[in-house]
Design a protein around this motif. Structure first.
Motif, PDB file in Angstrom:
ATOM      1  N   ASP A 153     -43.782 -19.300 -35.757  1.00 34.91           N
ATOM      2  CA  ASP A 153     -44.698 -18.525 -36.706  1.00 34.91           C
ATOM      3  C   ASP A 153     -45.201 -17.577 -36.062  1.00 34.91           C
ATOM      4  OD1 ASP A 153     -46.711 -17.578 -38.394  1.00 34.91           O
ATOM      5  OD2 ASP A 153     -47.135 -19.656 -39.040  1.00 34.91           O
ATOM      6  N   PRO A 154     -44.915 -16.195 -36.292  1.00 39.83           N
ATOM      7  CA  PRO A 154     -45.615 -15.280 -35.514  1.00 39.83           C
ATOM      8  C   PRO A 154     -47.396 -15.119 -35.467  1.00 39.83           C
ATOM      9  CG  PRO A 154     -43.845 -14.330 -36.601  1.00 39.83           C
ATOM     10  CD  PRO A 154     -43.891 -15.549 -37.178  1.00 39.83           C
ATOM     11  N   ILE A 155     -47.632 -15.503 -36.787  1.00 40.19           N
ATOM     12  CA  ILE A 155     -49.143 -15.629 -36.905  1.00 40.19           C
ATOM     13  C   ILE A 155     -49.806 -16.726 -36.069  1.00 40.19           C
ATOM     14  CG2 ILE A 155     -51.018 -16.031 -38.710  1.00 40.19           C
ATOM     15  CD1 ILE A 155     -49.018 -14.731 -40.744  1.00 40.19           C
ATOM     16  N   ASP A 156     -48.906 -17.991 -36.036  1.00 38.21           N
ATOM     17  CA  ASP A 156     -49.560 -18.872 -35.187  1.00 38.21           C
ATOM     18  C   ASP A 156     -49.594 -18.709 -33.732  1.00 38.21           C
ATOM     19  OD1 ASP A 156     -50.956 -21.575 -35.653  1.00 38.21           O
ATOM     20  OD2 ASP A 156     -49.129 -22.508 -35.030  1.00 38.21           O
ATOM     21  N   TRP A 161     -52.511 -17.178 -28.752  1.00 40.50           N
ATOM     22  CA  TRP A 161     -52.631 -16.134 -27.669  1.00 40.50           C
ATOM     23  C   TRP A 161     -54.302 -16.047 -27.651  1.00 40.50           C
ATOM     24  CZ3 TRP A 161     -50.696 -15.214 -23.519  1.00 40.50           C
ATOM     25  CH2 TRP A 161     -49.325 -15.216 -23.150  1.00 40.50           C
ATOM     26  N   GLN A 162     -54.656 -15.923 -29.015  1.00 43.24           N
ATOM     27  CA  GLN A 162     -56.010 -15.747 -29.102  1.00 43.24           C
ATOM     28  C   GLN A 162     -57.152 -17.151 -28.523  1.00 43.24           C
ATOM     29  OE1 GLN A 162     -56.739 -15.537 -33.186  1.00 43.24           O
ATOM     30  NE2 GLN A 162     -56.272 -13.090 -33.360  1.00 43.24           N
ATOM     31  N   THR A 163     -56.485 -18.169 -28.752  1.00 41.80           N
ATOM     32  CA  THR A 163     -57.050 -19.402 -28.014  1.00 41.80           C
ATOM     33  C   THR A 163     -56.902 -19.582 -26.697  1.00 41.80           C
ATOM     34  OG1 THR A 163     -56.565 -20.726 -30.169  1.00 41.80           O
ATOM     35  CG2 THR A 163     -56.980 -21.789 -28.200  1.00 41.80           C
ATOM     36  N   ALA A 164     -55.827 -18.828 -25.828  1.00 42.95           N
ATOM     37  CA  ALA A 164     -55.606 -19.001 -24.822  1.00 42.95           C
ATOM     38  C   ALA A 164     -56.588 -17.850 -24.170  1.00 42.95           C
ATOM     39  CB  ALA A 164     -54.241 -18.770 -24.313  1.00 42.95           C
TER      40      ALA A 164
END
Length: 181
Positions: A153-156, A161-164
């Motif tokens: 899921d590209p959104i997930d 990446w935002q979380t990383a």
């Protein structure tokens, strides 16, 4: 990881990828693409310590190579700061909020709560685990959590990446020792 089809085919012809990916290997499956990229980088200089040359073969842009190496330096500096001994050792005394029945250190528990508050754990998470297959794991000590994102899921993946990136910048505040993404 991005691969041109002929390059991916050439790498997977020369190297056997570890189990866990597609059968046959696919450049669209993260497991396969990452392992193939590791082989490709090693074949082109990383194995002998010339990461700059290996990255340049992967993407013939000096700006790209500089950006990747600068990002690696940022990650290395964050990890070095966490290991500097400024954080006192803690015992796992708080219940694991993911329901494993285990315990977390107060610092890990606080970090997990912060991740949950941002929605980062909505795809699932697990923390404490005996990890009998990996005796060096931090999970049995209550010092590690795994959070899950759907690689299809590209959104997930973007959320991952935002979380990383958030974890990288939050390292000083939470004493994050390392991040595996």
């Amino acid at each position: 990881m991005q691969f041109l089809a002929p390059t991916f085919a050439e790498v997977t012809t020369r190297h056997t990828l570890p189990p866990g990916g597609a059968d046959p290997p696919s450049r669209y499956v993260p497991h396969d693409a990452v392992h193939a990229a590791a082989h490709y980088l090693c074949d082109n200089g990383a194995r002998t310590g010339d990461l700059r040359a290996a990255l340049f073969v992967y993407n013939r842009s000096t700006a790209y190579v500089d950006q990747v190496l600068a990002q690696a330096d940022t990650y290395r500096a964050a990890a070095t700061g966490a290991r500097s001994g400024t954080w006192p050792a803690e015992q796992a005394t708080l219940p694991d909020p993911t329901g494993t029945g285990g315990r977390l250190t107060p610092r890990m528990h606080t970090l997990y709560q912060a991740l949950a508050a941002t929605g980062a754990t909505s795809g699932g998470a697990t923390c404490w685990d005996a990890h009998l297959h990996n005796p060096t794991s931090d999970h049995p000590l209550g010092r590690a959590c795994d959070i899950f994102f759907d690689a299809d899921d590209p959104i997930d993946v973007s959320r991952g990446w935002q979380t990383a990136n958030w974890l990288t910048t939050a390292q000083p505040a939470y004493g994050i020792d390392y991040l595996i993404w």
